[in-house]
Enzyme design. Sequence first.
Site, PDB file in Angstrom:
ATOM      1  N   GLU A 279      -5.077   1.600  10.273  1.00  0.00           N
ATOM      2  CA  GLU A 279      -6.479   1.180  10.211  1.00  0.00           C
ATOM      3  C   GLU A 279      -6.743   0.152  11.316  1.00  0.00           C
ATOM      4  OE1 GLU A 279      -9.374  -1.060   6.907  1.00  0.00           O
ATOM      5  OE2 GLU A 279      -7.198  -1.347   6.889  1.00  0.00           O
ATOM      6  N   LYS A 340     -13.370   5.467   4.525  1.00  0.00           N
ATOM      7  CA  LYS A 340     -12.894   4.578   3.462  1.00  0.00           C
ATOM      8  C   LYS A 340     -13.849   4.609   2.274  1.00  0.00           C
ATOM      9  CE  LYS A 340     -11.106  -0.086   2.647  1.00  0.00           C
ATOM     10  NZ  LYS A 340     -10.773  -1.385   3.240  1.00  0.00           N
ATOM     11  N   CYS A 391      -6.310   1.263   3.334  1.00  0.00           N
ATOM     12  CA  CYS A 391      -6.089  -0.082   2.795  1.00  0.00           C
ATOM     13  C   CYS A 391      -6.244  -0.120   1.274  1.00  0.00           C
ATOM     14  CB  CYS A 391      -7.007  -1.083   3.497  1.00  0.00           C
ATOM     15  SG  CYS A 391      -6.461  -2.804   3.327  1.00  0.00           S
TER      16      CYS A 391
END
Length: 516
Positions: A279, A340, A391
């Site tokens: 990321e 995301k 994440c």
Amino acid sequence: MTAEVVADSGVNVSELPARGWRAARALAPVGLGALLGAAFEPLAVPYVIPVCIAGLALTLRDITAWRAARRATVFGIAFMLTTLAWLWPSIGMGAWLALSLVQGLWFLPLGCGLVLVRRLRAWPVWSAALWSAVEVLRGEWPFGGFPWSRLGMAVVDTPWAQLLPLVGIGGTSLLLALLGFLLAAVLESATLRVPSRRWAVVLAAVFALTVLPAVLAELVDRSRTVTVAIIQGGVPGDGKDLVAHHRQVTRSQQVATQLLASRVRAGEEPAPDLVIWPENSTAVDPFGDPEARNAIEASVEAIGRPILVGAMVDDADPRRVLNQGIVWDPATGPGERYTKRHPVPFGEYIPFRSVLGRISPRLAEIPRDMIAGGPQPPVEVAGTSVAMAICFDVAFDDVLPEQVREGADLVVVQTSNAMFTGTAQRAQQFGISRARALETGRSVVVASTNGISGAIGPDGSVVTQSRTRGTEVLVADVPLASGETVAVRMGPMVSGGSLLVALGAVLVGVRRCRAR
């Protein structure tokens, strides 16, 4: 203090032991909550989980619902302060205290509910359902929730890890909570000198269940493998100002990839089937920034394989941005993307920006709000169907299991832990990734800007792992899998079932109290 002085002060000497016991009981939740935090990294002692749950249950015996709520809240706040201690050095003491308080307040209704179900038959079962329900709810609300520090995330190196392919992270939390409440029932029966054989037998049965090998979970085929390369470029300094040095971060990814390409040509490394960048490999939109695009295309050309690039991509609205993983193919260029799904509130977007922005000037440091991606299918990379998470996505139950149900045979987690350099956050997140490997029956590849990067087998074992926070290139063969574990098939039923059972038990408890 002499007996005469005590007597003259009006204190009944015979009451002193009872008062000391009551004080210890009132203070115990603080220590128990902090001890429960030791189940997670950096200490990682998950065997304290049933002990802490049992201790909490014993401190709530024979007290009012309001007092139980207060004690459980103190327990929860102490638990969160311990597990989220990495927030203080990385983001600040204010963020650490605020998030710990918000998460700890979820234990207030837990305390009330535990008292209400305490007089019901099989109260440990209803108590465990309440614990599970609170885990589910705090992972959903407020602002999308924060499902960190769930009990099932801490068990990867224990016999309890074999529960993950069967019942998932949520179901494992439920069974560990049940184990703790049953232990409390046995200890309580012993102190009250009443027959405890029934609870002892049940406790033994549940303990046996939690350590049995998960034979039923072996429902996946692992006959194929894929060679992956993980590029951890590293970050300058302490990583807290990554955006200011984003060009250097992208160059580090490019240089490391080109170095890998030269080693492949020299026969020193096997040619990978796909390459994973983390990321924030580029913090500017590669579709609008020529320098970032050139760095990516030069890397793809050098290695001759598809690269999964982590990039910040501009939205049509200049006030918004997308955090994406982009498949960049050497022949066809940029292709499929994953966005995301769970941006971090106050970190990647500002809720109620028009109001809160006036209260705290620091919120201006986040000029654009990140857009959340909805449900998304796996991406196709070099003939491999890849389930993706970026994440904190990895902590949510609606990301990876859903993609595995749609046919993904490999999991990739792209993350940028730059601001958490030197804290336990990186190890905690890597532990969650290992739990997801067991739950889904899939290999998990983690690419981080500064560690912990690595490849994890479908059994949760670490195939390879970065050892520093600097530049590292990891190449590994990992199994691909098809089919679904029981946890992937039945996972949503555990969450929904615990909520319904907990609600029903509380309603029955309220009715019993009113009847009395």
